[in-house]
Design a protein around this motif. Structure first.
Motif, mmCIF file in Angstrom:
data_model
loop_
_atom_site.group_PDB
_atom_site.id
_atom_site.type_symbol
_atom_site.label_atom_id
_atom_site.label_comp_id
_atom_site.label_asym_id
_atom_site.label_seq_id
_atom_site.Cartn_x
_atom_site.Cartn_y
_atom_site.Cartn_z
ATOM 1 N N UNK A 174 -11.982 10.500 13.221
ATOM 2 C CA UNK A 174 -10.759 11.182 12.805
ATOM 3 C C UNK A 174 -10.096 10.349 11.713
ATOM 4 N N UNK A 175 -9.785 10.986 10.589
ATOM 5 C CA UNK A 175 -9.086 10.303 9.504
ATOM 6 C C UNK A 175 -7.588 10.473 9.704
ATOM 7 N N UNK A 176 -6.882 9.357 9.728
ATOM 8 C CA UNK A 176 -5.423 9.374 9.753
ATOM 9 C C UNK A 176 -4.940 8.950 8.377
ATOM 10 N N UNK A 177 -4.216 9.842 7.700
ATOM 11 C CA UNK A 177 -3.621 9.523 6.419
ATOM 12 C C UNK A 177 -2.157 9.202 6.697
ATOM 13 N N UNK A 178 -1.796 7.933 6.511
ATOM 14 C CA UNK A 178 -0.445 7.441 6.764
ATOM 15 C C UNK A 178 0.179 6.947 5.475
ATOM 16 N N UNK A 179 1.499 7.033 5.427
ATOM 17 C CA UNK A 179 2.256 6.441 4.324
ATOM 18 C C UNK A 179 3.378 5.592 4.933
ATOM 19 N N UNK B 73 0.833 -1.202 0.000
ATOM 20 C CA UNK B 73 0.000 0.000 0.000
ATOM 21 C C UNK B 73 0.868 1.252 0.000
ATOM 22 N N UNK B 74 0.420 2.257 -0.723
ATOM 23 C CA UNK B 74 1.115 3.544 -0.759
ATOM 24 C C UNK B 74 0.536 4.529 0.244
ATOM 25 N N UNK B 75 -0.747 4.393 0.531
ATOM 26 C CA UNK B 75 -1.421 5.286 1.472
ATOM 27 C C UNK B 75 -2.406 4.478 2.299
ATOM 28 N N UNK B 76 -2.458 4.772 3.592
ATOM 29 C CA UNK B 76 -3.460 4.186 4.474
ATOM 30 C C UNK B 76 -4.330 5.321 4.984
ATOM 31 N N UNK B 77 -5.621 5.198 4.778
ATOM 32 C CA UNK B 77 -6.591 6.172 5.275
ATOM 33 C C UNK B 77 -7.444 5.438 6.303
ATOM 34 N N UNK B 78 -7.058 5.607 7.570
ATOM 35 C CA UNK B 78 -7.742 4.939 8.671
ATOM 36 C C UNK B 78 -8.767 5.907 9.248
ATOM 37 N N UNK B 79 -10.029 5.525 9.202
ATOM 38 C CA UNK B 79 -11.100 6.349 9.752
ATOM 39 C C UNK B 79 -11.389 5.836 11.159
ATOM 40 N N UNK B 80 -10.767 6.500 12.126
ATOM 41 C CA UNK B 80 -10.793 6.050 13.513
ATOM 42 C C UNK B 80 -12.091 6.497 14.180
ATOM 43 N N UNK B 81 -12.892 5.512 14.550
ATOM 44 C CA UNK B 81 -14.158 5.756 15.240
ATOM 45 C C UNK B 81 -13.894 5.850 16.738
ATOM 46 N N UNK B 82 -14.587 6.730 17.440
ATOM 47 C CA UNK B 82 -14.325 6.919 18.865
ATOM 48 C C UNK B 82 -14.968 5.824 19.723
ATOM 49 N N UNK B 83 -14.612 4.591 19.418
ATOM 50 C CA UNK B 83 -15.156 3.432 20.122
ATOM 51 C C UNK B 83 -14.064 2.376 20.246
#
Length: 187
Positions: A178-183, A137-147
């Motif tokens: 919260x969206x975390x955009x990681x590479x 993967x080149x990009x990870x877009x983790x949509x972190x839910x507050x749970x």
């Protein structure tokens, strides 16, 4: 070369589903700001990669036009070609989808070498873990839910693989996600 992106909903403790695939912990309804964010980063996508088990629910759901989704979003999901990663299927039972089996690394590298826009995957669990562990993967877009859900299907399912990432952006939304955009940090 095309970028290969992951978009996945995740609990704060790192799970993309409960122990039996439960998704009842997801934050809904979404707010307009998260929808606009997703529209922007998925705009250049022209290929969707799915694991077989996810495809079995994902493709028919979008074909039926899920409630609460815009017609433009439904059309994009249905009209975007899909590659289903599976060693158990020999041909696709779905429209606009092909099956790819065999070596995952070779399959993904071949897709990335083709001309076109970006590629995205939404999972499932085994596929996501394998893609991360293999550094595909080149990009990870983790949509972190507050749970926190305590147990389930981990996003990072290979505990023996140590991998570093760099944070590109963190974007909180009005709905609490919260969206975390990681590479990946490549050496």
């Amino acid at each position: 070369m095309r970028k290969f992106k992951l978009q996945v909903q995740v609990s704060v403790d790192g799970y993309m589903a409960g122990p039996n695939g439960e998704m009842d912990w997801l934050t809904f309804p979404w707010t307009d700001d998260i929808s606009a964010y997703i529209d922007a980063f998925t705009a250049p996508v022209d290929c969707i990669v799915l694991g077989r088990r996810l495809a079995e629910g994902f493709i028919p759901t979008w074909a039926a036009g899920p409630e609460g989704e815009s017609q433009a979003g439904i059309d994009k999901m249905n009209n975007t070609p899909k590659v289903v990663i599976s060693d158990s299927l020999t041909e696709s039972p779905w429209d606009n989808a092909v099956v790819a089996g065999g070596d995952l690394t070779e399959t993904i590298n071949e897709l990335k070498a083709r001309p076109g826009g970006d590629i995205i995957t939404y999972g499932g669990g085994t596929l996501v873990s394998d893609l991360i562990a293999r550094g595909l993967l080149d990009e990870l877009h983790l949509f972190v839910n507050p749970t926190a859900i305590g147990a389930g299907m981990p996003v990072f399912g290979h505990p023996d693989v140590h991998q570093r990432f760099q944070l590109v952006t963190a974007h909180p939304f009005a709905c609490g996600i919260t969206a975390l955009h990681l590479e990946p940090k490549r050496s």
